[in-house]
Enzyme design. Structure first.
Site, PDB file in Angstrom:
ATOM      1  N   ARG A   1      52.196  66.858  46.933  1.00  0.00           N
ATOM      2  CA  ARG A   1      52.742  65.912  47.910  1.00  0.00           C
ATOM      3  C   ARG A   1      51.933  65.870  49.208  1.00  0.00           C
ATOM      4  O   ARG A   1      52.484  65.780  50.292  1.00  0.00           O
ATOM      5  CB  ARG A   1      54.201  66.274  48.222  1.00  0.00           C
ATOM      6  CG  ARG A   1      55.095  66.014  47.042  1.00  0.00           C
ATOM      7  CD  ARG A   1      56.531  66.039  47.414  1.00  0.00           C
ATOM      8  NE  ARG A   1      57.036  67.375  47.606  1.00  0.00           N
ATOM      9  CZ  ARG A   1      58.315  67.660  47.817  1.00  0.00           C
ATOM     10  NH1 ARG A   1      59.187  66.696  47.898  1.00  0.00           N
ATOM     11  NH2 ARG A   1      58.722  68.893  47.958  1.00  0.00           N
TER      12      ARG A   1
ATOM     13  N   PHE B   1      43.443  72.448  56.587  1.00  0.00           N
ATOM     14  CA  PHE B   1      42.537  72.113  55.477  1.00  0.00           C
ATOM     15  C   PHE B   1      41.546  71.001  55.807  1.00  0.00           C
ATOM     16  O   PHE B   1      40.591  70.775  55.073  1.00  0.00           O
ATOM     17  CB  PHE B   1      43.291  71.864  54.167  1.00  0.00           C
ATOM     18  CG  PHE B   1      44.404  70.827  54.183  1.00  0.00           C
ATOM     19  CD1 PHE B   1      44.239  69.571  54.708  1.00  0.00           C
ATOM     20  CD2 PHE B   1      45.647  71.147  53.611  1.00  0.00           C
ATOM     21  CE1 PHE B   1      45.256  68.629  54.690  1.00  0.00           C
ATOM     22  CE2 PHE B   1      46.683  70.205  53.594  1.00  0.00           C
ATOM     23  CZ  PHE B   1      46.486  68.934  54.143  1.00  0.00           C
TER      24      PHE B   1
ATOM     25  N   GLY C   1      46.027  77.862  58.531  1.00  0.00           N
ATOM     26  CA  GLY C   1      44.751  77.163  58.670  1.00  0.00           C
ATOM     27  C   GLY C   1      44.941  75.664  58.539  1.00  0.00           C
ATOM     28  O   GLY C   1      46.039  75.188  58.241  1.00  0.00           O
TER      29      GLY C   1
ATOM     30  N   ASP D   1      48.533  76.737  54.873  1.00  0.00           N
ATOM     31  CA  ASP D   1      49.222  75.649  55.585  1.00  0.00           C
ATOM     32  C   ASP D   1      49.019  75.841  57.083  1.00  0.00           C
ATOM     33  O   ASP D   1      48.450  76.866  57.527  1.00  0.00           O
ATOM     34  CB  ASP D   1      50.730  75.641  55.227  1.00  0.00           C
ATOM     35  CG  ASP D   1      51.327  74.238  55.331  1.00  0.00           C
ATOM     36  OD1 ASP D   1      51.206  73.626  56.411  1.00  0.00           O
ATOM     37  OD2 ASP D   1      51.909  73.759  54.343  1.00  0.00           O
TER      38      ASP D   1
ATOM     39  N   ASP E   1      63.543  51.513  19.299  1.00  0.00           N
ATOM     40  CA  ASP E   1      62.227  51.121  18.796  1.00  0.00           C
ATOM     41  C   ASP E   1      62.323  49.692  18.252  1.00  0.00           C
ATOM     42  O   ASP E   1      63.236  49.380  17.487  1.00  0.00           O
ATOM     43  CB  ASP E   1      61.783  52.071  17.671  1.00  0.00           C
ATOM     44  CG  ASP E   1      60.349  51.758  17.259  1.00  0.00           C
ATOM     45  OD1 ASP E   1      59.472  51.787  18.133  1.00  0.00           O
ATOM     46  OD2 ASP E   1      60.115  51.460  16.067  1.00  0.00           O
TER      47      ASP E   1
END
Ligand SMILES: C[S@@+](CC[C@H](N)C(=O)[O-])C[C@H]1O[C@@H](n2cnc3c(N)ncnc32)[C@H](O)[C@@H]1O
Length: 619
Positions: A528, A513, A511, A485, A88
């Site tokens: 990610r 997105f 699927g 996914d 500090d």
């Protein structure tokens, strides 16, 4: 190769800097110290009136910062650091402590008080050694010190003051100035350690480390008296690494060459000049060491890749400690080559060597042994066989402005000796294994960054193997998670499921997105995914997620590397050189992006782990 051998005593230890200051990070990394940065959450609110001297306040604040990080990391399993460094810095004028200004007027008040006067800069530093004892109890040894430097400001005109304040520089700096940048213009003279004013007293820190790691027998302290400099304790005499410059080491040669060069240019050998020469040669060698570290970076990566590929860490885990010859036999390699590889691993802090016998460091046992609970062996394999080639074409990637993915995938297929339709499949599974092991390490920190207990259903979009989904259901007993996914990914997920897998709480849906209707959920997760999408697709996906979120009830949890605002954090920036179509973003950029999609409450948490967490809520 490190200039100050005491730094090597920290190699192989898990060292953490409990400070977000890029200046402290630069000072320590410039001397070759390897450390993680985990900014402290300790609020700097100690009552200053309780301290009899200002430096005591700086030391106590540094101590609280470091201990907060040590305790926080210890609570999260397997994360107890070996050493935490806290610091500090404060500026004091006539007994008053000046911290960071809270607005421009405050900066003006501070700087005009400093104008034409001498003030003191104190940095309190704390080195905490941590040990995990029985029943997970954290034991700490604390060593602290402080350094004072006196700085005199020139008489500052109003114009100069305001110009400086308007540059924005004063705002995050103690005393309202940064001596290493524009603020240097305000300074007339400095008495003492310049780096102390920048934020970290490196010389005193190295002396402290020397005291800790090379405690000298009482009479053995070798004091050298020079006419023009005070008594110094020589680090070299205490080192077991580099005895003197009669050896043929490259640093010594470089140092000699530098000194000779400067001597020739400088002529006389007076003590003052000699000091100047040494200062300059130390300075040059420091700068050079930064470059040589970069130059050698690829050799270090390849050492890790080769040792992992040859399963060196696995053999040592099974057998404890082995000689080079025995390891060579187990990995079917030449003794000569194995010995070199092992010694390089020792130098990199991955192995230990005592009396010609090698063993794994704790780091290797935790992360490099292939069947360890937190092994990143698969990510190392993936980096070697896939990511590496992205970067061997970096110049082309920069020229073309696009990733070298195609070239890299082809090379990965060649490496693993598969062709045709299987190629994609094999690479996909390898990719999934790599994602899985890295996410396992960071998932706990992501799911606990915020209290998510009020969400009873979640959908992990691009959730891959389900590593994050499992962490969510373990942490939140009421939650069910659907992993969504691409079909090609979902069909390989069974091999990644834990034995105690409750298939009613973690489900998998194939699927796309981008095209399909998103499954209904209270909490959507994107881990990610965003950094990899080009702007158009990113906005399309966020629009869909936002539309699927019910105001007041649903939220979006994002896990990404969040760049610091100055964009100086190298991990994210280096990753973005793979030239995917997307990009890495700072906290402000993510906030703006999510707000543009109707998420009016966006909180960002730096986890200190591989990924940071963002919680975006529609109210
Ligand atoms: C970089 S990985 C991240 C995986 C995981 N979320 C993690 O953090 O480890 C990106 C994931 O998004 C998935 N993905 C990419 N495009 C997708 C799409 N259009 N629909 C569904 N999933 C997709 C990929 O298959 C992959 O599993």
């Amino acid at each position: 190769m490190l200039l100050n051998p005491v730094i090597t005593k920290l190699a192989g230890k898990r060292v953490v800097l409990a400070s977000a200051s890029p200046r402290r990070q630069d000072i320590l990394s410039n001397v070759g110290l390897r450390f993680e940065v985990v900014p402290s959450w300790f609020k700097e609110t100690l009552d200053k009136s309780q301290f009899s001297a200002p430096y005591e306040y700086a030391v106590e604040t540094a101590k609280q910062k470091a201990l907060e990080v040590a305790r926080r990391m210890h609570v999260k399993h397997l994360k107890t650091p070996d050493v935490v460094i806290g610091a500090d810095t404060i500026v004091t004028l006539e007994g008053a402590i000046l911290e960071k200004p809270f607005d421009k007027q405050d900066a003006y008040n501070m700087l005009s008080r400093l104008s034409g006067k001498e003030h003191s800069v104190f940095t309190g530093v704390v080195i905490v050694h941590c040990r995990s004892k029985e029943e997970n109890h954290l034991e700490t040894d604390i060593i602290d010190f402080h350094e004072e430097t006196k700085v005199k400001f020139a008489d500052l005109s109003e114009d100069l003051l305001w110009e400086y304040i308007d540059s924005g520089e004063p705002m995050d700096k103690a005393g309202g100035y940064g001596i290493q940048s524009l603020g240097g213009m305000l300074v007339e003279s400095v008495h003492g350690d310049f780096l102390n004013v920048v934020g970290f007293p490196l010389n005193h820190f190295c002396r402290k480390l020397t005291e800790i790691y090379y405690p000298p027998p009482k009479q053995a302290i070798h004091r050298v008296k020079h006419d023009s400099i005070p008594y110094v304790e020589s680090f070299e005499n205490l080192s077991d690494v580099e005895k003197d410059c009669t050896s043929t080491s490259k640093t010594c040669e470089a140092k000699k060459a530098l000194q000779e060069g400067v001597c020739k240019a400088g002529g006389s050998g007076s003590a003052g000049l000699q000091n100047g020469i040494e200062e300059r040669s130390v300075h040059c060698a420091q700068q050079l060491s930064k470059i040589t570290q970069l130059l050698d970076g690829f050799k270090a990566s390849q050492t890790l890749f080769a040792a992992s590929k040859l399963k060196v860490f696995d053999k040592l885990k099974d057998k404890g400690a082995l000689k080079a010859m025995e390891i060579a036999d187990k990995i079917n390699a030449s003794v000569h080559g194995t010995e070199r590889l092992l010694d390089a691993c020792v130098a990199l802090g991955l192995l230990e060597k005592t009396h010609q016998v090698y063993s794994n460091t704790e780091l290797a046992n935790t992360y490099l042994v292939s069947d360890a609970a937190f092994s990143i062996h698969e990510y190392i394999t993936y980096s070697n066989e896939h990511l590496w080639s992205h970067f061997t074409h970096l110049d082309s990637a920069v020229v073309e402005g696009r990733g070298q993915h195609r070239t890299a995938v082809k090379k990965a297929c060649d490496n693993i000796n598969v062709r045709g339709p299987f190629c994609g499949c094999e690479v996909k599974e390898r990719f999934m294994r790599a994602m899985h092991c890295m996410l396992k390490i960071t998932a706990r920190d992501i799911v606990t960054a915020f209290d998510l207990s009020k969400y009873s259903s979640a959908c992990d979009l691009g959730g891959c193997t389900g590593a994050l989904a499992h962490e969510l259901v373990w942490t939140y007993p009421e939650m069910k998670v659907n992993v969504f996914d691409l079909p090609d990914v979902i069909k390989h997920t069974s091999q990644f499921q834990p034995e105690s897998f409750d298939s009613s709480r973690v489900t998998f849906s194939p699927g796309n997105f981008m095209e399909d209707t998103l499954p209904k959920a209270d909490l959507y997760v994107l881990s990610r995914v965003l950094h990899d999408l080009p702007e158009g697709k990113l906005n399309h996906l966020l629009k869909k997620v936002s539309e699927a979120c019910c105001p007041g009830r649903s939220a979006l949890l994002v896990a990404e590397i969040v760049l610091d605002e100055d964009k100086k954090e190298s991990r994210g920036l280096l990753q973005s050189l793979s030239m995917s179509e997307g990009k890495q973003r700072s906290g402000t950029e993510y906030k703006k992006l999510l707000e543009n999609h109707g998420f009016n409450s966006v909180q960002i948490k730096s986890t200190g782990n591989l990924l940071d967490a963002i919680l975006a809520v529609k109210r």
